[in-house]
Scaffold this active site. Structure first.
Site, PDB file in Angstrom:
ATOM      1  N   GLY A 208       0.836  -1.210   0.000  1.00  0.00           N
ATOM      2  CA  GLY A 208       0.000   0.000   0.000  1.00  0.00           C
ATOM      3  C   GLY A 208       0.860   1.243   0.000  1.00  0.00           C
ATOM      4  N   ASN A 209       0.250   2.382   0.248  1.00  0.00           N
ATOM      5  CA  ASN A 209       1.022   3.626   0.324  1.00  0.00           C
ATOM      6  C   ASN A 209       0.382   4.560   1.341  1.00  0.00           C
ATOM      7  OD1 ASN A 209      -0.917   5.479  -1.102  1.00  0.00           O
ATOM      8  ND2 ASN A 209      -0.639   3.902  -2.672  1.00  0.00           N
ATOM      9  N   ARG A 210       0.944   5.741   1.499  1.00  0.00           N
ATOM     10  CA  ARG A 210       0.552   6.633   2.610  1.00  0.00           C
ATOM     11  C   ARG A 210      -0.673   7.493   2.323  1.00  0.00           C
ATOM     12  NH1 ARG A 210       5.419  10.141   3.383  1.00  0.00           N
ATOM     13  NH2 ARG A 210       3.911  11.288   4.623  1.00  0.00           N
TER      14      ARG A 210
END
Ligand code: PMT
Length: 406
Positions: A208-210
């Protein structure tokens, strides 16, 4: 957008009256002139002084107040209102309005006004579900009253059920949506993506990412507040639903692509603020991968995800965001060319107050012919508004060429 708007806030007799005080406060803080009209039973739950202190304005409680300046307050209120909001609304006031009864300041004001009326009911589940109430609601909906469905939860009776006053955030959002109906995106359909995608590795892990979804939500909100019909396709986020926006929740890049493909039918613009994964695991393990089985070392083969902006075709405006850490403008322009975009928002994500998760952002909006507008640090809501200014101009119908006669 609430600055200098006159909002008549009708408060009727429910224990949820205390929440109306918070609503009056938030509407006032947002710049609106809030004129509170209370029924007798509301005044038994909460003192009018509370509303007067919060709004700094006269509170209307008695239609027969001979000391009032005009003597016909309900007509003055009805004419001044940009919108009337009744929160909380009892079964009784809903029934009165459906029957056209005008027996107090509030019902007289509603009967006399040409402004849109929003009703946020609050009552016991049985009263809400009663077919008489539901018939009254249907009748008022037919007459263009906007209802904010009550929520589910703990009720004053001690029961758990449907009937709680909708949360203040939803009521505020509905007020903004209703006031924005005639804005410069009225009649347009806009698809917005937000948040990060999650590419599953096994049942408990993902890539995933932020991205928090804040930027995309702000864009969806700004489009809604200008009258657009908005579909928001969002990756997992903890942000609350936006009132008046169709929300589609997805997890992966592939799911986001499918949702976008469905939503863009008949749309005028696709704005992709989502941080879509560029790669996904080649396979997803059906069981949790064991550390021991991996032998203390693990390689995860990845394959590219579909590029949603590039692969989604149609006659709508295509707007991308580019989250960059170096050569920001050059990289953004390259993405604009490669993905054949009409606009791109180059997003500097190197500073702690800009980009992922925070409420502020620093961007440059790059338009056709590389015309670039560098914006200073501002809230994501302000960034969204500046972007909508550009989009509204681009979506405005072009004037017919001069000299044509038919
Ligand atoms: O959500 P927040 O916490 O508020 O953070 C906001 C943000 C930083 C995520 C947002 O402002 C932002 O910059 N979004 C784009 C992030 C990104 O993934 O950029 P990109 O350079 O990788 O992609 C360029 C564009 O192509 C983007 O519009 C992206 O949605 C789109 N894309 C990317 C990959 C892919 N497979 N398909 C796509 O359509």
């Amino acid at each position: 957008m609430l600055t200098n708007k006159t909002i008549v806030l009708g408060v009727t007799g429910s224990v949820a009256c205390y929440k109306a005080a918070d609503l009056a406060c938030k509407l006032t803080q947002a710049g609106a002139k809030v004129d509170v009209v209370m029924t007798d039973s509301a005044a038994k739950f909460i003192n009018p002084l509370t509303f007067r202190s919060l709004t700094g304005r006269t509170v209307f409680t008695d239609m027969w107040d001979t000391l009032s300046a005009s003597g016909v307050d309900h007509i003055a209120l009805a004419e001044a209102a940009d919108v009337v909001v009744i929160a909380p609304a009892t079964a009784n006031v809903i029934a009165e309005l459906a029957a056209g009864i005008a027996g107090d300041s509030l019902t007289c004001t509603v009967l006399a006004t040409l402004a849109p009326v929003i009703i946020a009911p609050a009552m016991h589940t049985g009263m809400w579900r009663n077919s008489i109430t539901q018939e009254n609601v249907a009748k008022l909906k037919n007459r263009n009253f906007t209802f904010i469905e009550p929520g589910y939860g703990y009720l004053a009776s001690g029961c758990i059920g449907e009937g709680r006053l909708a949360d203040i955030y939803t009521i505020m959002g509905t007020v903004r949506q209703v006031l924005g109906r005639t804005g410069n995106l009225a009649g347009k359909k806009i698809v917005v993506t937000a948040g990060g995608t999650r590419e599953p590795i096994d049942p408990v892990r993902f890539l995933g990412n932020r991205s928090s979804g804040k930027m995309g939500h702000a864009v969806a909100e700004a489009a809604r507040d200008r009258g657009a019909k908005v579909v928001l396709i969002t990756g997992p986020t903890v942000l609350p639903d936006l009132a008046g926006v169709d929300i589609v929740r997805v997890q992966t890049a592939v799911q986001m692509k499918q949702a976008v493909a469905k939503a863009v039918a008949g749309s005028d613009a696709l704005i992709m603020a989502a941080a879509v994964a560029d790669f996904q695991p080649q396979t997803t393990s059906a069981q949790k991968i064991k550390k021991a089985a991996a032998g203390g070392k693990m390689t995860l083969p990845l394959v590219a995800t579909p590029d949603i902006l590039t692969e989604t075709k149609g006659r709508f405006l295509k707007v991308g965001f580019a989250a960059e850490t170096e050569d920001i403008l050059e990289n953004a322009k390259e993405k604009m060319r490669n993905k054949q975009l009409d606009l791109i928002v180059a997003n500097d994500v190197t500073a702690p107050d800009s980009g992922f998760e925070v409420d502020t952002n620093r961007v440059s909006i790059i338009g056709p012919d590389s015309r670039t507008e560098d914006l200073p640090l501002m809230t994501k809501k302000e960034v969204a508004d500046r972007l909508m200014d550009r989009i509204a101009v681009m979506l405005k119908p072009k004037p017919a060429p001069k000299g044509h006669t038919h």
